[in-house]
Structure formats: C-alpha cells, structure tokens
Design a protein around this motif. Structure first.
Motif, mmCIF file in Angstrom:
data_model
loop_
_atom_site.group_PDB
_atom_site.id
_atom_site.type_symbol
_atom_site.label_atom_id
_atom_site.label_comp_id
_atom_site.label_asym_id
_atom_site.label_seq_id
_atom_site.Cartn_x
_atom_site.Cartn_y
_atom_site.Cartn_z
ATOM 1 N N VAL A 1 61.174 59.759 -34.254
ATOM 2 C CA VAL A 1 61.011 61.154 -33.453
ATOM 3 C C VAL A 1 59.910 62.087 -34.231
ATOM 4 O O VAL A 1 59.040 62.641 -33.206
ATOM 5 N N ASN A 2 59.988 62.074 -35.262
ATOM 6 C CA ASN A 2 59.184 63.087 -36.001
ATOM 7 C C ASN A 2 57.558 62.688 -36.443
ATOM 8 O O ASN A 2 56.744 63.364 -36.552
ATOM 9 N N CYS A 3 57.749 61.518 -36.903
ATOM 10 C CA CYS A 3 56.603 60.771 -37.375
ATOM 11 C C CYS A 3 55.673 59.787 -36.346
ATOM 12 O O CYS A 3 55.925 58.839 -36.368
ATOM 13 N N LEU A 4 54.710 60.828 -35.578
ATOM 14 C CA LEU A 4 53.987 60.147 -34.616
ATOM 15 C C LEU A 4 53.205 59.043 -34.926
ATOM 16 O O LEU A 4 52.636 58.219 -34.233
ATOM 17 N N CYS A 5 52.644 59.098 -36.331
ATOM 18 C CA CYS A 5 51.782 58.118 -36.744
ATOM 19 C C CYS A 5 52.361 57.007 -37.346
ATOM 20 O O CYS A 5 51.648 56.127 -37.863
ATOM 21 N N LEU A 6 53.675 56.913 -37.383
ATOM 22 C CA LEU A 6 54.529 55.753 -38.101
ATOM 23 C C LEU A 6 54.147 54.292 -37.387
ATOM 24 O O LEU A 6 54.198 54.190 -36.223
ATOM 25 N N ARG A 7 53.713 53.762 -38.367
ATOM 26 C CA ARG A 7 53.107 52.198 -37.935
ATOM 27 C C ARG A 7 53.963 51.132 -38.791
ATOM 28 O O ARG A 7 54.177 50.182 -38.119
ATOM 29 N N GLU A 8 54.594 51.675 -40.023
ATOM 30 C CA GLU A 8 55.422 50.513 -40.686
ATOM 31 C C GLU A 8 56.477 51.383 -41.219
ATOM 32 O O GLU A 8 56.468 52.271 -42.016
ATOM 33 N N ILE A 9 57.583 50.629 -41.296
ATOM 34 C CA ILE A 9 59.010 51.269 -42.105
ATOM 35 C C ILE A 9 59.468 49.858 -42.522
ATOM 36 O O ILE A 9 59.884 48.957 -41.785
ATOM 37 N N VAL A 10 59.893 49.993 -43.815
ATOM 38 C CA VAL A 10 60.645 48.955 -44.571
ATOM 39 C C VAL A 10 62.003 49.540 -44.903
ATOM 40 O O VAL A 10 62.085 50.200 -45.784
#
Length: 595
Positions: free
Chosen positions: A206-215
């Motif tokens: 919701v908050n990190c609009l630039c998020l492209r990768e989460i591990v």
C-alpha cells in the motif's frame, strides 16, 4: 648536440606515453579481472591515476583500517560501494572516518555485525543522505526503534536488506513505519524475520508505490493469501520468491488466481516450498515476461506437465533451475529443450536420470546457452546418439562434477562440443584420468578456471602444450607429485590462483618450483600439505621471490596476529583458511564479467 639530445629523449620515451587518458580508459574497460587492473596500475603513476577512477567498490577488513584515510584521500576517491561485512568489532569508528571524505557513496554493506552504534551511521547519513542501498543482513541485535532511526538517517533508500537477524526479529509494526518513511523503496529483503505476517506485505504494497521486489524467504507466518494480496496490489512486481513455505501456509486458491493480475514478473523462485500443478498452470497462463524460473528442491503435487506448460507459454526463459527435481528424465528434456531457445543458464544438479542425451539436446537446441550445471547426474559414454552432437561456441561454463561414470572419451567429446569454455568443473569424476584432462584442455584452449578436485587417477597427466589462458587451478586433494605439478605449472604462464589443499604428496621442493615459475601468482592455498614447510622464514621467502602474492594459506600453522601484520605490511595476507569460491555460485552475468 641539442638536436641529438632531443632525438635521444624522444627515443627513450615509451610510444604509448602520448596517448590521451580517454584511450587508456577504453583499454581498461576491456580488462577481464581486477587482477589485470592492478597489474596495469603498477606500471607507472599515470596508469595508477587512470585506474583509480575504475575502482568503485572497496571491501574493508580489520587489517585495512590503519591506512583507510590515506587510501580514501589519495587513491580511492571514486568509491560508490563500501563493504564492511568482514569487519569484526565496532564499525562506528570506521564509518566516522569514511564520512570525512567526499565520496559518491551509494551502497553500504554492514552485514554480520553483532550490533550497530548509531553515531557512525548518523554521520554517514548526514554526509551521504542520498545512499541508495543499505545491507544489514545477519545483524546480531537490531531492534525496531533502531531500524526506524536508520530510516530517518537514509530517507532516500531504494534497497534495504534486513534479512536473517541472529538474536532479534523485526516486527510488523516496524515494517509499517518503514513503509511510510521510505517512499522510494523498490526492493526489500526481510527473509528470516520469523515474526512477520501477511500484515507486512499489505503495508508494503500500500505505502511503497515504487516497490518492484520483495524477498521473504523463511518467514513462516506469511501465507499464500498474503502473497496473493501483494500481487494484486502491486502488479508491477518483477521478482517473487516463495521459498521455505509449508503446505498449510501456501495452499490457497487466492494465490493461484492472483497470477492473473501480475504484469511484470520476470523472476519466480519456488525453491523449497510445497507447490502443485495448479500453481504452475496459473503461472503458465499469466501474461508475464518470465525470464527466470527456480524450482530447485521443490516438493509437493507437481509433475512434468506443470513444468511443460510453463515452457510452452514462456519461451523467453533465460535462467532455469530444476536442481533435485528427481522425476526428470531424458525423454522429458528432449520435449522441452526445443522450447528453450532463449536459455542462458540451466541447473540440473542431482537429477540422477539425466544423461548425455540431455546434454546433447541442450547443446543442439539452445543456441544462446552460456552456463550448464549438471553435477551429480548420470553422464556416461553409452548414452546419447553421437549423430546429435553439435558444436555450441556460446557455452562458457560447464559444471559436471560428481559424474562418477564419466569417462575420458566422453569428457573429450563434450569438450569438443563447447570449444570456447572459460570454466570447467570435473571434480569427483572418479573415472577421469590425466588423458581426459589433457584432451579437454586441447579442445578448449580458452579455459581460465579449471576444477579437478579429488580426481584419483591423474598419474598419467602429461601436458605438452601451452595453457596461456589458465588463471585459476583448483587441484584440491590430488595425488600429484612434485614433478607432475612443476611440469603442469610450467605450461601456465598466467596462473594467478592455485588451490593445492590436501595435496599430501607435495613437498616443499615442489612448492618452491611453483612459486618460482608462476610469475603472476596472487593466491596459493597449501592447507593440509603436511610435507610442506610453513614456518615464517619459508613464508617470507615465498613473498620475497614472488612479490605478486596477495594471499597465502599455510599448511597447518596457526597464524598469529603479529605474523599477519608483518606480511600485510608487505601486501600479502597470510591466513588460516581461504575458500576458493566456485564461480557457478554466481549469476552467469557475473561469471562472464570475471574474465
């Protein structure tokens, strides 16, 4: 007389002295390794100044700290990345020292620290507030409030790694605050934080609009329902790893349906979790630009049909890892190889039913293939139709260690199929003899890194041709005599790294010949060579005779700090143990850039 003096001076001046710096910078960009760069910088002061601009990363062990100020002020003024992961003690003083210099710092790695003191980090933040990447992996103590303070110091972070803490875990509340403070975050690794739940995925999406990768490997409270919510909210994710999850945590229909919302996923890692054909089918049907697929060590109710569906739909896959998918057979691979024409790298380690038939199919149908890993498979001479053998000049890395039925003839035929190899690993291929090694080196003259560890039948090894490209030899556990080793080394004029660990037949005399003949030698591992001297006078002789040496692992002597300091002042690290890291652990892009 004046005219003659001028002509004499011009004659003595090297012909390359007048070349502009831009030309030399173009030359440096073509060099294949850091060792080549160091050799270039040692020619003259001008070359040193030019090469310094190409040194953008610096690893700082404890022994380097006394001269750190001098290095950062005079030589390494273009450093963008600093790695303190091997530093032991309180890194705060080092950080305060780094903050004194106007570096273009973008990347800071503080992994493996017991704890972090914040005066150093606060100063780094005030001087390098535009830091893009911060790695805090395997930190001993890192509480929520401390992590929030770090976010205040570096508000422009784009990548944050807080994976695998040792004594404390980050909570969902902390991730919620971080997601609000780090608005530019595009990648975050929270693996091993056992208290994180689906709530963390929600606030990040919701908050990190630039998020492209989460591990989030080994985050046991995260479920398939939370992952599905993440995919739906952030359809532009490019990478997703569902590793270390159990059946009751991942088996949700919402997860299957969510791949229909994904638009940008290029990398999927399903290694280690419970997966099923329905999940693979949903990936196959998704409209995503899939380039990397990892199903290594996967368990569950999945079959070749699920894999086949993905291969049919996503023919742009470049990296495929099917390690320990033990139901794979040659017939399966002959079906899908034709669909993998874009493949760059493949890993079939511990797929015991695969033989040379699969290797031949890969060579024939995958024209862009650079890396093949088929360790502990079933390569042998009597499998595979020789009429299917083709030359694939693109293959650079071949790892076939542990193929205990591989013969000399089979190895030489494989070498003839990939003549431009840079890296070859045939360790623990127990039927290989000196004839096989000699034959493959003749077929593949470009080999730079050769792994022959624990081969038992090299008594007939005889190399009667030059090996000018060989830079690294992994000879651990070989029963080489002094004479054999000296004869082999005499053919390797550019050898830089030599691992002789547990070569128990070697003596001091043999090592002396190696050190004298290898004029470019930088690293040598003699651990376990019990017939080789390891007293200080002999180590001193090695460094004196071969000043290019930068690292020595002595046979069995405990190396005190006083001795280490003595040799470090001469530019050589004498240490207890050093792992000659295998290149296949690196991505294929990094492998090829090493040479």
């Amino acid at each position: 007389m004046g005219r003659n003096s001028e002509l004499l001076t011009m004659a003595e001046q090297p012909p390359w002295e007048d070349l502009p710096s831009l030309c030399w910078e173009a030359v440096l960009r073509s060099l294949r390794s850091n060792a080549d760069l160091q050799s270039f910088s040692s020619v003259c002061k001008r070359f040193l100044d030019i090469s310094n601009a190409f040194r953008t990363s610096l690893s700082i062990p404890n022994r380097l700290t006394p001269c750190l100020g001098s290095l950062l002020s005079r030589r390494f003024t273009y450093i963008k990345s600093i790695d303190l992961s091997s530093f032991r003690g309180n890194p705060s003083s080092v950080l305060l020292q780094i903050a004194q210099f106007p570096l273009p710092l973008e990347h800071l790695d503080l992994s493996n620290q017991e704890s972090l003191r914040f005066d150093g980090l606060r100063e780094i933040g005030s001087k390098f507030g535009a830091l893009r990447v911060l790695v805090l992996s395997k930190i001993g103590l890192l509480a929520d409030d401390e992590l929030v303070s770090i976010a205040d110091y570096f508000p422009l972070l784009e990548e944050l790694d807080i994976s695998y803490p040792r004594l404390s875990w980050v909570t969902d509340d902390c991730i919620s605050v971080l997601s609000q403070k780090l608005q530019r975050l595009s990648r975050i690794d929270v693996s091993g934080n056992l208290s994180l739940s689906d709530q963390s995925l929600v606030v990040l999406s919701v908050n990190c609009l630039c998020l492209r990768e989460i591990v989030f490997r080994l985050c046991s409270l995260i479920t398939g329902r939370g992952i599905a919510s993440l995919i739906k909210r952030r359809p532009h994710l490019v990478s997703l790893a569902l590793t270390g999850m159990k059946m009751d945590r991942i088996f949700y229909e919402e997860l299957v349906d969510s791949f229909g919302y994904a638009e940008s996923l290029s990398s999927l890692d399903f290694s280690g979790p419970f997966i099923w054909d329905g999940l693979l089918m949903s990936v196959a049907e998704a409209n995503i630009p899939l380039e990397r697929l990892n199903l290594s060590d996967a368990s569950g109710w999945f079959s070749f049909n699920g894999i086949r569906k993905i291969m049919l739909k996503h023919r742009g896959i470049k990296i495929l890892d099917l390690k320990k998918v033990d139901f794979l057979a040659d017939g399966n691979m002959s079906v899908i190889c034709r669909d993998l024409r874009s493949l760059n790298s493949v890993n079939f380690t511990h797929c015991f039913n695969l033989t040379t038939t699969t290797l031949y199919n890969l060579m024939r149908h995958c024209p862009f293939l650079k890396q093949i890993i088929m360790e502990w498979t079933n390569l042998r001479m009597d499998d595979g139709n020789e009429t299917d053998m083709v030359v694939n000049s693109q293959v650079r890395s071949l790892s076939i260690a542990g193929n205990v039925n591989l013969t000399d003839d089979c190895l030489m035929k494989i070498g003839g199929m990939c003549p431009n190899l840079w890296y070859l690993d045939v360790g623990v291929c127990l039927k290989i003899t000196g004839d096989g090694i000699s034959g493959v080196l003749k077929s593949c003259p470009e080999i730079k890194h050769l792994e022959t560890h624990y081969l038992e039948n090299l008594g007939n090894l005889c190399i009667d041709f030059e090996l000018p490209q060989l830079e690294c030899l992994q000879a651990e556990g070989l029963k080489l005599s002094d004479k054999q080793l000296a004869a082999f080394i005499s053919r390797c004029c550019h050898l830089k790294r030599l691992n002789l660990q547990e070569c128990v037949h070697l003596s001091t005399k043999g090592v002396e010949k190696v050190v004298k003949n290898c004029k470019a030698l930088r690293e040598i591992n003699l651990r376990g060579c019990h017939r080789v001297r390891d007293d200080v006078p002999f180590l001193d002789w090695m460094v004196s005779v071969r000043p290019s040496l930068r690292r020595i692992v002595p046979p069995h002597r405990f190396v005190s700090s006083k001795i280490q300091d003595f040799f470090l002042q001469r530019g050589c690290l004498v240490c207890h143990y050093y792992d000659f890291k295998k290149l296949e652990a690196k991505p294929i892009e990094q492998q090829c850039s090493l040479y």
